[in-house]
Scaffold this active site. Structure first.
Site, PDB file in Angstrom:
ATOM      1  N   ASP A   7       0.652   1.827   3.566  1.00 28.96           N
ATOM      2  CA  ASP A   7      -0.904   1.740   3.377  1.00 28.96           C
ATOM      3  C   ASP A   7      -0.814   0.628   1.983  1.00 28.96           C
ATOM      4  OD1 ASP A   7      -3.585   2.572   1.870  1.00 28.96           O
ATOM      5  OD2 ASP A   7      -2.841   2.568   0.287  1.00 28.96           O
ATOM      6  N   ASP A   9      -3.339  -0.602  -0.943  1.00 29.86           N
ATOM      7  CA  ASP A   9      -4.253  -0.414  -1.963  1.00 29.86           C
ATOM      8  C   ASP A   9      -3.393   0.049  -3.252  1.00 29.86           C
ATOM      9  OD1 ASP A   9      -5.975  -2.891  -1.236  1.00 29.86           O
ATOM     10  OD2 ASP A   9      -7.689  -1.285  -0.659  1.00 29.86           O
ATOM     11  N   GLY A  44      -8.010   5.947  -0.380  1.00 31.75           N
ATOM     12  CA  GLY A  44      -7.830   5.859   1.357  1.00 31.75           C
ATOM     13  C   GLY A  44      -9.103   6.324   1.411  1.00 31.75           C
ATOM     14  N   ASN A 117     -11.620  -5.013   3.959  1.00 34.43           N
ATOM     15  CA  ASN A 117     -10.999  -6.178   3.117  1.00 34.43           C
ATOM     16  C   ASN A 117      -9.949  -6.779   3.225  1.00 34.43           C
ATOM     17  OD1 ASN A 117     -12.794  -7.214   1.292  1.00 34.43           O
ATOM     18  ND2 ASN A 117     -12.667  -4.975   0.386  1.00 34.43           N
ATOM     19  N   ASP A 169      -0.248   6.022  -1.060  1.00 34.95           N
ATOM     20  CA  ASP A 169      -0.618   6.637  -2.940  1.00 34.95           C
ATOM     21  C   ASP A 169      -2.016   8.151  -3.004  1.00 34.95           C
ATOM     22  OD1 ASP A 169      -2.059   4.518  -2.863  1.00 34.95           O
ATOM     23  OD2 ASP A 169      -2.646   4.255  -4.741  1.00 34.95           O
TER      24      ASP A 169
HETATM   25  C1  BG6 Z   1      -8.815   2.216   0.253  1.00 28.94           C
HETATM   26  C2  BG6 Z   1      -8.847   2.424  -1.018  1.00 28.94           C
HETATM   27  O1  BG6 Z   1      -7.541   1.685   1.192  1.00 28.94           O
HETATM   28  O2  BG6 Z   1      -9.881   1.193   1.095  1.00 28.94           O
HETATM   29  C3  BG6 Z   1     -10.808   2.866  -1.461  1.00 28.94           C
HETATM   30  O3  BG6 Z   1      -8.020   3.273  -1.353  1.00 28.94           O
HETATM   31  C4  BG6 Z   1     -11.266   2.013  -0.292  1.00 28.94           C
HETATM   32  O4  BG6 Z   1     -10.456   2.795  -2.203  1.00 28.94           O
HETATM   33  C5  BG6 Z   1     -10.830   2.335   0.755  1.00 28.94           C
HETATM   34  O5  BG6 Z   1     -12.418   2.274  -0.912  1.00 28.94           O
HETATM   35  C6  BG6 Z   1     -11.927   0.556   1.192  1.00 28.94           C
HETATM   36  O6  BG6 Z   1     -12.195  -0.217   0.921  1.00 28.94           O
HETATM   37  P1  BG6 Z   1     -12.826  -1.760   1.470  1.00 28.94           P
HETATM   38  O7  BG6 Z   1     -12.196  -2.943   0.902  1.00 28.94           O
HETATM   39  O8  BG6 Z   1     -13.378  -1.342   2.571  1.00 28.94           O
HETATM   40  O9  BG6 Z   1     -14.130  -1.226   0.439  1.00 28.94           O
HETATM   41 MG    MG Z   2      -3.757   3.579  -1.071  1.00 32.94          MG
END
Ligand code: BG6
Ligand code: MG
Length: 215
Positions: A7, A9, A44, A117, A169
């Protein structure tokens, strides 16, 4: 195990804190109570599903789809602002050394993240070309706890789920790994909750879990 699917983030980098701060700004502006414990539910989970969880505490007038879209866009703008200053120095020595040692041992390394992202963050960290496969929010229909993102990562690597160790996590991430037939090694919140097959105190514990050579 032949591969490790990480994973992003909260595992490879501390962007989970930036997600929290961005959601907190949005929740405060809507008078919705939100703290780090509430934030753990969002780990997640996709952007829009996260907003839906936050809105469970919203007491204002009903929001249209267009308004909700505007809210997630606002959150993402705040979040992207905090990503701008990330650089390879934000990759912790422990994460860097663990990744390099696993590669030296012969494991394939992949990313399995719900985040759209992901490519931007990997580039900021200097990891844009590091992983053998990247499966992220841009190539899935269903976010964790659905196993799709990890199944795609295994597909990209040309491996079976049983050959892959997922590092997470998030409770939703550990559940996704398990429903996809994979083993989960957890850090952070998911580790504290005992959600993994291995519950680690930090990422380098992977070097104790995984043998010197892939089996
Ligand atoms: C996950 C995060 O990796 O990505 C979440 O743990 C987040 O908190 C999700 O909402 C989506 O992320 P993004 O960057 O596309 O808004
Ligand atoms: Mg995570």
């Amino acid at each position: 195990m032949k591969a490790v699917i990480f994973d992003l983030d909260g595992v490879i980098c501390s962007t989970d804190e930036y997600h929290y701060l961005a959601w907190k700004t949005l929740a405060d502006s809507l008078n919705i109570p939100f703290d780090r414990t509430a934030n753990n539910r969002l780990r997640g989970v996709s952007r829009m599903a996260s907003l839906d969880l936050i809105l469970e505490q919203y007491r204002g007038p009903a929001l249209s789809c267009v308004e909700k879209e505007a809210l997630v866009n606002r959150k993402n703008q705040i979040y992207r602002e905090s990503l701008k200053n990330m650089s390879p120095q934000d990759l912790s020595p422990e994460v860097r050394d663990t990744l390099c040692e696993l590669r030296a041992r012969g494991y394939l390394l992949a990313i399995g993240s719900s985040s759209k992202n992901t490519p931007f963050i990997l580039n900021q960290l200097g990891l844009g070309k590091f992983f053998d496969a990247v499966s992220d929010g841009n190539n899935i229909k269903n976010s964790k706890p659905d196993p799709e993102v990890f199944q795609k990562a295994a597909d990209f690597l040309g491996l079976q789920p049983k050959d892959c160790l997922v590092v997470e996590d998030a409770l939703s991430g550990a559940a996704a790994a398990h429903s996809g037939g994979m083993t989960a090694a957890c850090v952070g919140d998911a580790s504290a909750q005992g959600a993994g097959d291995y519950n680690m105190s930090s990422l380098s514990d992977l070097l104790k879990i995984l043998p010197e050579h892939p089996e």
